[in-house]
Design a protein around this motif. Structure first.
Motif, PDB file in Angstrom:
ATOM      1  N   ASP A   1       0.951  -1.292   0.117  1.00  0.00           N
ATOM      2  CA  ASP A   1      -0.209  -0.284   0.278  1.00  0.00           C
ATOM      3  C   ASP A   1       1.187   0.952   0.055  1.00  0.00           C
ATOM      4  OD1 ASP A   1      -3.052   0.471   0.162  1.00  0.00           O
ATOM      5  OD2 ASP A   1      -1.956   2.139   1.885  1.00  0.00           O
TER       6      ASP A   1
ATOM      7  N   THR B   1      -4.248  -2.091  -9.508  1.00  0.00           N
ATOM      8  CA  THR B   1      -4.917  -1.093  -9.511  1.00  0.00           C
ATOM      9  C   THR B   1      -5.076   0.396 -10.541  1.00  0.00           C
ATOM     10  OG1 THR B   1      -4.134  -1.513  -7.533  1.00  0.00           O
ATOM     11  CG2 THR B   1      -5.636   0.335  -7.364  1.00  0.00           C
TER      12      THR B   1
ATOM     13  N   SER C   1       3.620  14.655  -2.643  1.00  0.00           N
ATOM     14  CA  SER C   1       2.637  15.260  -1.460  1.00  0.00           C
ATOM     15  C   SER C   1       2.939  16.917  -0.911  1.00  0.00           C
ATOM     16  CB  SER C   1       2.959  14.513   0.084  1.00  0.00           C
ATOM     17  OG  SER C   1       4.385  14.335  -0.052  1.00  0.00           O
TER      18      SER C   1
HETATM   19  P1  NDP Z   1       2.548   5.336  -3.423  1.00  0.00           P
HETATM   20  O1  NDP Z   1       3.335   4.957  -2.168  1.00  0.00           O
HETATM   21  O2  NDP Z   1       2.590   4.273  -4.252  1.00  0.00           O
HETATM   22  O3  NDP Z   1       2.427   6.480  -3.843  1.00  0.00           O
HETATM   23  C1  NDP Z   1       1.504   7.194  -3.161  1.00  0.00           C
HETATM   24  C2  NDP Z   1       0.918   8.676  -4.215  1.00  0.00           C
HETATM   25  O4  NDP Z   1       0.245   9.227  -2.711  1.00  0.00           O
HETATM   26  C3  NDP Z   1       2.951   9.013  -3.752  1.00  0.00           C
HETATM   27  O5  NDP Z   1       3.025   9.913  -5.287  1.00  0.00           O
HETATM   28  C4  NDP Z   1       2.750  10.497  -2.208  1.00  0.00           C
HETATM   29  O6  NDP Z   1       3.388  10.914  -2.950  1.00  0.00           O
HETATM   30  C5  NDP Z   1       0.830  10.723  -2.706  1.00  0.00           C
HETATM   31  N1  NDP Z   1       0.741  11.232  -0.865  1.00  0.00           N
HETATM   32  C6  NDP Z   1       1.032   9.896  -0.128  1.00  0.00           C
HETATM   33  N2  NDP Z   1       0.143  11.090   1.109  1.00  0.00           N
HETATM   34  C7  NDP Z   1      -0.020  12.465   0.433  1.00  0.00           C
HETATM   35  C8  NDP Z   1      -1.171  13.716   1.204  1.00  0.00           C
HETATM   36  N3  NDP Z   1      -1.150  14.004   2.441  1.00  0.00           N
HETATM   37  N4  NDP Z   1      -1.426  14.021   0.056  1.00  0.00           N
HETATM   38  C9  NDP Z   1      -0.739  14.288  -0.905  1.00  0.00           C
HETATM   39  N5  NDP Z   1      -0.355  13.546  -1.745  1.00  0.00           N
HETATM   40  C10 NDP Z   1      -0.386  11.766  -0.759  1.00  0.00           C
HETATM   41  O7  NDP Z   1       0.868   4.039  -2.837  1.00  0.00           O
HETATM   42  P2  NDP Z   1       0.121   3.736  -3.391  1.00  0.00           P
HETATM   43  O8  NDP Z   1      -0.081   4.284  -5.187  1.00  0.00           O
HETATM   44  O9  NDP Z   1       0.343   2.292  -3.627  1.00  0.00           O
HETATM   45  O10 NDP Z   1      -1.443   3.700  -3.104  1.00  0.00           O
HETATM   46  C11 NDP Z   1      -1.781   5.455  -3.110  1.00  0.00           C
HETATM   47  C12 NDP Z   1      -3.644   5.246  -2.621  1.00  0.00           C
HETATM   48  O11 NDP Z   1      -3.857   4.213  -3.806  1.00  0.00           O
HETATM   49  C13 NDP Z   1      -3.761   4.726  -1.594  1.00  0.00           C
HETATM   50  O12 NDP Z   1      -4.743   5.592  -1.198  1.00  0.00           O
HETATM   51  C14 NDP Z   1      -3.961   3.410  -1.200  1.00  0.00           C
HETATM   52  O13 NDP Z   1      -4.284   2.893   0.192  1.00  0.00           O
HETATM   53  C15 NDP Z   1      -4.120   3.117  -2.551  1.00  0.00           C
HETATM   54  N6  NDP Z   1      -4.402   1.732  -2.829  1.00  0.00           N
HETATM   55  C16 NDP Z   1      -3.383   0.751  -3.231  1.00  0.00           C
HETATM   56  C17 NDP Z   1      -3.626   0.128  -3.604  1.00  0.00           C
HETATM   57  C18 NDP Z   1      -1.924  -0.460  -4.639  1.00  0.00           C
HETATM   58  O14 NDP Z   1      -2.106  -1.723  -5.328  1.00  0.00           O
HETATM   59  N7  NDP Z   1      -1.217  -0.381  -4.205  1.00  0.00           N
HETATM   60  C19 NDP Z   1      -4.895  -0.552  -4.573  1.00  0.00           C
HETATM   61  C20 NDP Z   1      -5.926  -0.095  -3.823  1.00  0.00           C
HETATM   62  C21 NDP Z   1      -5.816   0.918  -3.172  1.00  0.00           C
HETATM   63  P3  NDP Z   1       5.086  11.431  -2.314  1.00  0.00           P
HETATM   64  O15 NDP Z   1       5.899  10.625  -2.848  1.00  0.00           O
HETATM   65  O16 NDP Z   1       5.111  12.230  -1.602  1.00  0.00           O
HETATM   66  O17 NDP Z   1       5.163  10.992  -0.677  1.00  0.00           O
END
Ligand code: NDP
Length: 458
Positions: free
Chosen positions: A178, A222, A275
């Motif tokens: 995640d 996803t 983020s």
């Molecule tokens: P990653 O860690 O790969 O990516 C997360 C992304 O979101 C990064 O670009 C990060 O930026 C950004 N981010 C994190 N926190 C914040 C914030 N507070 N404000 C703005 N941007 C933010 O995670 P995933 O892509 O795996 O997951 C993303 C979402 O998808 C989550 O909600 C997760 O629960 C959901 N999800 C994921 C699945 C999966 O298979 N991976 C399956 C189903 C749902 P930065 O690089 O700066 O940290």
């Protein structure tokens, strides 16, 4: 067929749901994200409890909203300077009615009991929607991987697994990735699990590298799945990705592969973020650059603008929703899209919103989208492709086979179309045609409820 219920049946169902919601809030104080997830799910289920008064007698909602088990644990590890650091680990085993607990691990400083429970609760219904035999769970730690060296990440993962291993197993609980947990972390976690157990039990974790039992297309699942789901929504209104402008928040695993599939289908992705801020590239985001910066380099999205002078970098994330687009895909994190963001998107002509992240839209934002007739794909349906392919990875591990990318992607596509059809049908049948939030919650719930009833009071 649309069912209607007597006013008294609906009033009784509402009173029951409200009562259970109040007790959830009382028993889980200060857990606002968990309350928010419960509110959305509970409100959708009123017509179900109006139709099945016997479900109230069986305490189904009370049981559904109380996790079967939750563990918290200390994770002590040594940083590169030799100092001992301590984090808190979590695993919630929410519901096993239809199979082993299944759900990702999140490493992020914001992780706490509320976040883990909201994600676990959502996961129960999401996993049910996939049609695969998996229950719901979730976990993680308040550990911040940002700025940590590779060896620090490895030591943290080893310490985390040294406690977690006793709670998981291929037939009991199968974690995955995640936020903050990708292929590298899954590799370190699996290596430690194998070392402790003295056996190769590949099915204990999903999202593994295909070199040692991971499924092809799990990395893409996803994001691709979200786009397949939105494609069905668009088709229902005679719309298409082709020629549309798409705004995607985040630039992690889900975002990158949502962008990739949207581009393959002929859309122009005009913005993405991390983020710290977002980039706007009206010519269309160059995905190879994003992959190089974020996937390979673990850098900041701001670096994109240095390589692409026509693109603008803006500090802060929320402004991304003020960019005109036909399709918005929030793929970063919870509550990243609020009511004002929804209003701006609507004013700029958005036609469809698909939630790649978990609970990215606030309840007020969802209400705005529904009121404005925007097609809205809720997370537990739209992002279910990841866990669906995780279940396919478990199946391949059990059979000791590896399927081709095309086979897995084809199954993913069919699963997402089926989820869309099930949600649409449930929404229609229970009196809320077109409302996929209600449809997803009801469709997911009915299967879990049926399995719980069949297994008696446990
Ligand atoms: P990653 O860690 O790969 O990516 C997360 C992304 O979101 C990064 O670009 C990060 O930026 C950004 N981010 C994190 N926190 C914040 C914030 N507070 N404000 C703005 N941007 C933010 O995670 P995933 O892509 O795996 O997951 C993303 C979402 O998808 C989550 O909600 C997760 O629960 C959901 N999800 C994921 C699945 C999966 O298979 N991976 C399956 C189903 C749902 P930065 O690089 O700066 O940290």
């Amino acid at each position: 067929m649309i069912e209607t219920y007597s006013q008294s049946a609906v009033a009784e169902a509402k009173a029951y749901v409200e009562n259970v919601y109040r007790s959830v809030v009382l028993r889980n104080p200060h857990e606002s994200e968990f309350h928010q997830a419960a509110r959305e799910i509970f409100d959708s289920l009123v017509p179900v409890f109006a139709k099945h008064p016997d479900y109230r007698q069986l305490g189904l909602l009370e049981r559904l909203s109380e996790p079967e088990r939750m563990v918290t644990f200390r994770v002590a590890w040594v940083d590169d300077s030799g100092r001992v650091q301590v984090n808190r680990g979590f695993r919630v085993q929410f519901n096993s009615a239809i199979g082993p607990y299944k759900g990702g691990l999140r490493f992020h400083p914001s992780v706490n009991a509320s976040i883990v429970k909201f994600l676990g609760f959502e996961q129960v219904l999401k996993n049910s929607l996939t049609g695969q035999p998996i229950g719901g769970g979730k976990g993680g730690a308040d550990f911040d991987p940002k700025g940590k060296s590779d060896m620090e990440i490895m030591r943290f993962c080893q310490s985390f697994m040294t406690e977690l291993y006793r709670h998981i197993g291929a037939d009991t609980d199968v974690p995955a990735g995640d936020i903050g947990v990708g292929s590298r972390e899954i590799g370190y976690l699996y290596g430690q699990y194998k070392r402790i157990r003295g056996a190769s039990e590949a099915g204990v974790l999903t999202g593994k590298n295909p070199l040692y039992g991971g499924s092809l297309a799990r990395t893409e699942a996803t994001g691709y799945g979200c786009v397949y789901f939105v494609q069905k929504m668009l088709q229902s209104a005679d719309l298409d990705f082709r020629g549309s402008r798409v705004v995607v928040s985040g630039s992690g695993n889900v975002s990158i592969y949502a962008m990739e599939k949207a581009i393959q289908l002929g859309a122009t992705v005009v913005a993405c973020s991390d983020s710290a801020g977002y980039i706007h590239d009206p010519d269309g985001i160059d995905l190879e650059t994003v992959k190089r910066i974020k996937e390979a380099g673990r850098g900041r999205i701001a670096e994109y603008a240095a390589e692409h002078p026509q693109a603008i970098y803006v500090e802060g994330c929320g402004g991304i929703w003020s960019l005109p687009c036909e399709i918005a895909l929030p793929c970063a994190t919870q509550n990243e899209l609020n009511e004002q963001d929804a209003e701006r998107l609507i004013a700029n002509g958005v036609k469809a919103v698909g939630e790649g992240a978990n609970m990215p839209s606030t309840l007020e934002a969802i209400d705005r989208f529904h009121a404005a007739g925007v097609l809205f794909g809720p997370a537990k349906a739209a992002n279910a492709g990841g866990v669906a392919v995780s279940a396919l990875e478990m199946a391949q591990n059990s059979a000791r086979v590896s399927w081709t990318f095309e086979k897995v992607d084809g199954q993913l596509h069919r699963i997402m179309e089926k989820i869309y059809a099930d949600c649409t049908e449930a929404a229609e049948e229970y009196g809320h045609p077109g409302n996929l939030v209600v449809g997803a919650n009801i469709s997911g719930f009915l299967k879990v409820a049926g399995a719980m009833i069949a297994q008696g009071v446990v």
